[in-house]
Design a protein around this motif. Structure first.
Motif, PDB file in Angstrom:
ATOM      1  N   ILE A  77       7.449  10.103   2.351  1.00 29.06           N
ATOM      2  CA  ILE A  77       8.545   9.802   3.280  1.00 29.06           C
ATOM      3  C   ILE A  77       8.810   8.299   3.268  1.00 29.06           C
ATOM      4  O   ILE A  77       9.961   7.850   3.213  1.00 29.06           O
ATOM      5  N   HIS A  78       7.739   7.541   3.278  1.00 28.91           N
ATOM      6  CA  HIS A  78       7.879   6.092   3.220  1.00 28.91           C
ATOM      7  C   HIS A  78       8.592   5.672   1.941  1.00 28.91           C
ATOM      8  O   HIS A  78       9.515   4.857   1.949  1.00 28.91           O
ATOM      9  N   ARG A  79       8.184   6.262   0.817  1.00 26.78           N
ATOM     10  CA  ARG A  79       8.735   5.847  -0.478  1.00 26.78           C
ATOM     11  C   ARG A  79      10.198   6.256  -0.666  1.00 26.78           C
ATOM     12  O   ARG A  79      10.979   5.526  -1.264  1.00 26.78           O
ATOM     13  N   TYR A  80      10.555   7.469  -0.188  1.00 27.31           N
ATOM     14  CA  TYR A  80      11.902   7.995  -0.458  1.00 27.31           C
ATOM     15  C   TYR A  80      12.702   8.220   0.822  1.00 27.31           C
ATOM     16  O   TYR A  80      13.584   9.073   0.872  1.00 27.31           O
ATOM     17  N   ARG A  81      12.413   7.411   1.831  1.00 32.19           N
ATOM     18  CA  ARG A  81      12.995   7.664   3.148  1.00 32.19           C
ATOM     19  C   ARG A  81      14.522   7.704   3.140  1.00 32.19           C
ATOM     20  O   ARG A  81      15.131   8.494   3.865  1.00 32.19           O
ATOM     21  N   ASP A  82      15.145   6.873   2.321  1.00 32.71           N
ATOM     22  CA  ASP A  82      16.619   6.851   2.321  1.00 32.71           C
ATOM     23  C   ASP A  82      17.210   8.141   1.752  1.00 32.71           C
ATOM     24  O   ASP A  82      18.411   8.388   1.881  1.00 32.71           O
ATOM     25  N   ARG A  83      16.369   8.982   1.137  1.00 32.15           N
ATOM     26  CA  ARG A  83      16.844  10.265   0.608  1.00 32.15           C
ATOM     27  C   ARG A  83      16.303  11.450   1.413  1.00 32.15           C
ATOM     28  O   ARG A  83      16.412  12.599   0.973  1.00 32.15           O
ATOM     29  N   LEU A  84      15.684  11.182   2.556  1.00 24.10           N
ATOM     30  CA  LEU A  84      15.060  12.243   3.358  1.00 24.10           C
ATOM     31  C   LEU A  84      15.567  12.195   4.797  1.00 24.10           C
ATOM     32  O   LEU A  84      15.951  11.128   5.292  1.00 24.10           O
ATOM     33  N   ARG A 133       0.826  -1.193   0.000  1.00 22.76           N
ATOM     34  CA  ARG A 133       0.000   0.000   0.000  1.00 22.76           C
ATOM     35  C   ARG A 133       0.870   1.256   0.000  1.00 22.76           C
ATOM     36  O   ARG A 133       1.865   1.334   0.713  1.00 22.76           O
ATOM     37  N   TYR A 134       0.478   2.251  -0.811  1.00 28.97           N
ATOM     38  CA  TYR A 134       1.234   3.507  -0.838  1.00 28.97           C
ATOM     39  C   TYR A 134       1.036   4.261   0.471  1.00 28.97           C
ATOM     40  O   TYR A 134      -0.091   4.480   0.902  1.00 28.97           O
ATOM     41  N   ALA A 135       2.118   4.675   1.100  1.00 32.62           N
ATOM     42  CA  ALA A 135       2.018   5.282   2.430  1.00 32.62           C
ATOM     43  C   ALA A 135       2.655   6.662   2.497  1.00 32.62           C
ATOM     44  O   ALA A 135       3.074   7.111   3.555  1.00 32.62           O
ATOM     45  N   GLY A 136       2.725   7.347   1.336  1.00 26.88           N
ATOM     46  CA  GLY A 136       3.255   8.704   1.361  1.00 26.88           C
ATOM     47  C   GLY A 136       4.718   8.765   0.952  1.00 26.88           C
ATOM     48  O   GLY A 136       5.403   7.749   0.856  1.00 26.88           O
ATOM     49  N   LEU A 150      -0.308  12.284   5.066  1.00 28.34           N
ATOM     50  CA  LEU A 150      -1.682  12.134   4.577  1.00 28.34           C
ATOM     51  C   LEU A 150      -1.682  11.404   3.232  1.00 28.34           C
ATOM     52  O   LEU A 150      -2.619  11.534   2.444  1.00 28.34           O
ATOM     53  N   GLY A 151      -0.611  10.671   2.964  1.00 33.65           N
ATOM     54  CA  GLY A 151      -0.537   9.931   1.704  1.00 33.65           C
ATOM     55  C   GLY A 151      -0.182  10.796   0.514  1.00 33.65           C
ATOM     56  O   GLY A 151      -0.517  10.485  -0.628  1.00 33.65           O
ATOM     57  N   GLU A 152       0.532  11.907   0.782  1.00 26.92           N
ATOM     58  CA  GLU A 152       0.920  12.858  -0.269  1.00 26.92           C
ATOM     59  C   GLU A 152       1.920  12.228  -1.257  1.00 26.92           C
ATOM     60  O   GLU A 152       2.576  11.244  -0.969  1.00 26.92           O
ATOM     61  N   GLY A 153       2.033  12.884  -2.419  1.00 25.79           N
ATOM     62  CA  GLY A 153       2.972  12.412  -3.444  1.00 25.79           C
ATOM     63  C   GLY A 153       2.318  11.402  -4.375  1.00 25.79           C
ATOM     64  O   GLY A 153       1.104  11.203  -4.345  1.00 25.79           O
ATOM     65  N   ALA A 154       3.152  10.783  -5.225  1.00 27.80           N
ATOM     66  CA  ALA A 154       2.660   9.808  -6.222  1.00 27.80           C
ATOM     67  C   ALA A 154       1.552  10.419  -7.082  1.00 27.80           C
ATOM     68  O   ALA A 154       0.573   9.760  -7.428  1.00 27.80           O
ATOM     69  N   THR A 155       1.732  11.682  -7.447  1.00 27.28           N
ATOM     70  CA  THR A 155       0.738  12.369  -8.286  1.00 27.28           C
ATOM     71  C   THR A 155       0.953  11.983  -9.749  1.00 27.28           C
ATOM     72  O   THR A 155       2.064  11.643 -10.153  1.00 27.28           O
ATOM     73  N   PRO A 156      -0.096  12.049 -10.565  1.00 20.23           N
ATOM     74  CA  PRO A 156       0.049  11.614 -11.951  1.00 20.23           C
ATOM     75  C   PRO A 156       0.842  12.584 -12.822  1.00 20.23           C
ATOM     76  O   PRO A 156       0.757  13.801 -12.660  1.00 20.23           O
ATOM     77  N   LEU A 157       1.613  11.989 -13.725  1.00 16.65           N
ATOM     78  CA  LEU A 157       2.287  12.744 -14.783  1.00 16.65           C
ATOM     79  C   LEU A 157       1.442  12.502 -16.032  1.00 16.65           C
ATOM     80  O   LEU A 157       1.429  11.399 -16.569  1.00 16.65           O
ATOM     81  N   ILE A 158       0.716  13.522 -16.442  1.00 21.04           N
ATOM     82  CA  ILE A 158      -0.287  13.338 -17.501  1.00 21.04           C
ATOM     83  C   ILE A 158       0.236  13.914 -18.822  1.00 21.04           C
ATOM     84  O   ILE A 158       0.665  15.070 -18.869  1.00 21.04           O
TER      85      ILE A 158
END
Ligand code: F0G
Length: 356
Positions: A8-15, A3-6, A26-34
């Motif tokens: 920080i979770h996704r890029y924690r090793d770079r933050l 499950r996508y968890a925002g 609040l589950g921010e990020g992973a926005t669409p590139l349209i």
């Protein structure tokens, strides 16, 4: 996977967030590139044009990327209150993340000069909203002074954790495209976001994840264009209230991003900004706020002029959702509203007349 968890979770090793720290998300990020279809076909001159639709973040703007990291750090470092000056989106985001964290938010906004949706968000999330008889630049000066003496954490983009969070948008663009774009176009107000994207691209480049970095192109509103003018603007004015800023705090970082990347700054008037907002809404089904649309107004102009080379890969960041500013939207489209009697005859006539 999972499950996508925002971000920080996704890029924690770079933050700057340790594995055992509490994350405010609040589950921010992973926005669409349209990919723009209709607009690129008509105006693209062979360019692939994408929009990074940041209006789909939890509070409707890119500010959530910075706020998740800034508020996470504030809470883990023991802060009980955050403070910002804002043209609206930062205050909405700060209010929401403070609510989530269980701490207080104080926001200074220019009286009568923020979009209705943003004001609604700040008050709904329980922020202390202080309207000042002054503009964003006045507010910025005041919060910097206050944060130096009071036990509050400043969460404007002068807080370095904000840019850390916002750099993840560049990571996502690369992770989605499999490369960096040739040009990355952004609206520029306080100049934090263009600086953050450049940090993100440089980080991926340094780690060998991209072969080359994009040219960073910053677009401003003609009445609030300090980077185009070459210095602060005393009385900034534009319909795009989000970027009604005359004295950007991240001046040096943004200037370096533009120069080091071989990019440029340019400005467009309110009419061009609103035309681009309508074009995206009518031709692509994408609703962004006026400030966001300056990135597309600028890109299409510079494609037409050849300053952006034909056949390039271009990404424009759409920084905020169109619903943020319902007044501007309705005032542009009011002429299209019709009222008829609630009879089959009247409604059929209204439809049949349009079908021809
Ligand atoms: N677009 C939108 C929708 C914004 O809200 C902002 C900034 C910008 C672009 C410009 O980004 O400041 O990083 O250059 N809004 C801030 C605020 C100032 O208070 O919400 P920037």
């Amino acid at each position: 996977g999972g499950r996508y968890a925002g971000l920080i979770h996704r890029y924690r090793d770079r933050l700057p967030v340790a594995d055992d720290e509490r994350v405010i998300s609040l589950g921010e990020g992973a926005t669409p590139l349209i990919r723009l279809g209709n607009i690129a076909r008509e105006y693209g001159r062979g360019c692939d044009i994408y929009v990074k639709y940041e209006g789909l973040n939890p509070t409707g703007s890119f500010k959530d990327r910075g706020m998740t990291v800034a508020v996470t750090r504030a809470v883990n470092d023991g802060s009980r209150a955050i403070l910002c000056a804002s043209t609206g989106n930062t205050s909405a985001s700060a209010a929401a993340y403070a609510a989530r964290a269980g701490i207080r938010a104080f926001v200074l906004i220019p009286d009568g000069k923020i979009a209705l949706g943003k004001l609604a968000q700040a008050v709904m999330h329980g922020a202390e909203v202080i309207q000042i008889r002054g503009n964003f630049d006045d507010g910025m000066r005041l919060v910097r002074e206050l944060a130096a003496t009071e036990p509050v954490t400043l969460v404007n983009s002068v807080n370095p954790y904000r840019l850390q969070g916002q750099k993840t948008a560049a990571f996502e663009v690369v992770d989605d495209l499999g490369r960096a774009p040739d040009y990355h176009c952004l609206p520029v107000g306080n100049a934090g976001n263009i600086s953050a994207y450049w940090m993100g691209y440089c980080e991926y480049h340094a780690d060998g994840l991209i072969a080359r970095r994009p040219r960073m192109v910053g677009y401003q509103a003609a009445g609030a264009a300090p980077f185009v003018r070459g210095g602060p603007v005393a009385r900034p004015e534009t319909v795009a209230t989000a970027i009604r800023i005359g004295n950007p705090q991240s001046w040096d970082k943004a200037k370096a991003a533009q120069e080091d990347s071989g990019g440029w700054f340019a400005a467009f008037d309110d009419e061009a900004i609103l035309a681009a907002q309508r074009l995206l809404a009518e031709r692509e089904g994408i609703f962004c706020e006026p400030a966001s649309a300056v990135s597309v107004a600028g890109a299409l102009h510079d494609i037409a002029e050849g300053r952006i080379r034909p056949g390039s890969v271009v990404v424009c960041t759409l920084t905020g959702h169109g619903l943020k500013d319902p007044d501007i939207a309705v005032s542009q489209a009011a002429g299209r509203l019709r009222t008829v009697d609630a009879t089959l005859e009247a409604v059929r006539e209204a439809i049949v007349g349009q079908l021809a």
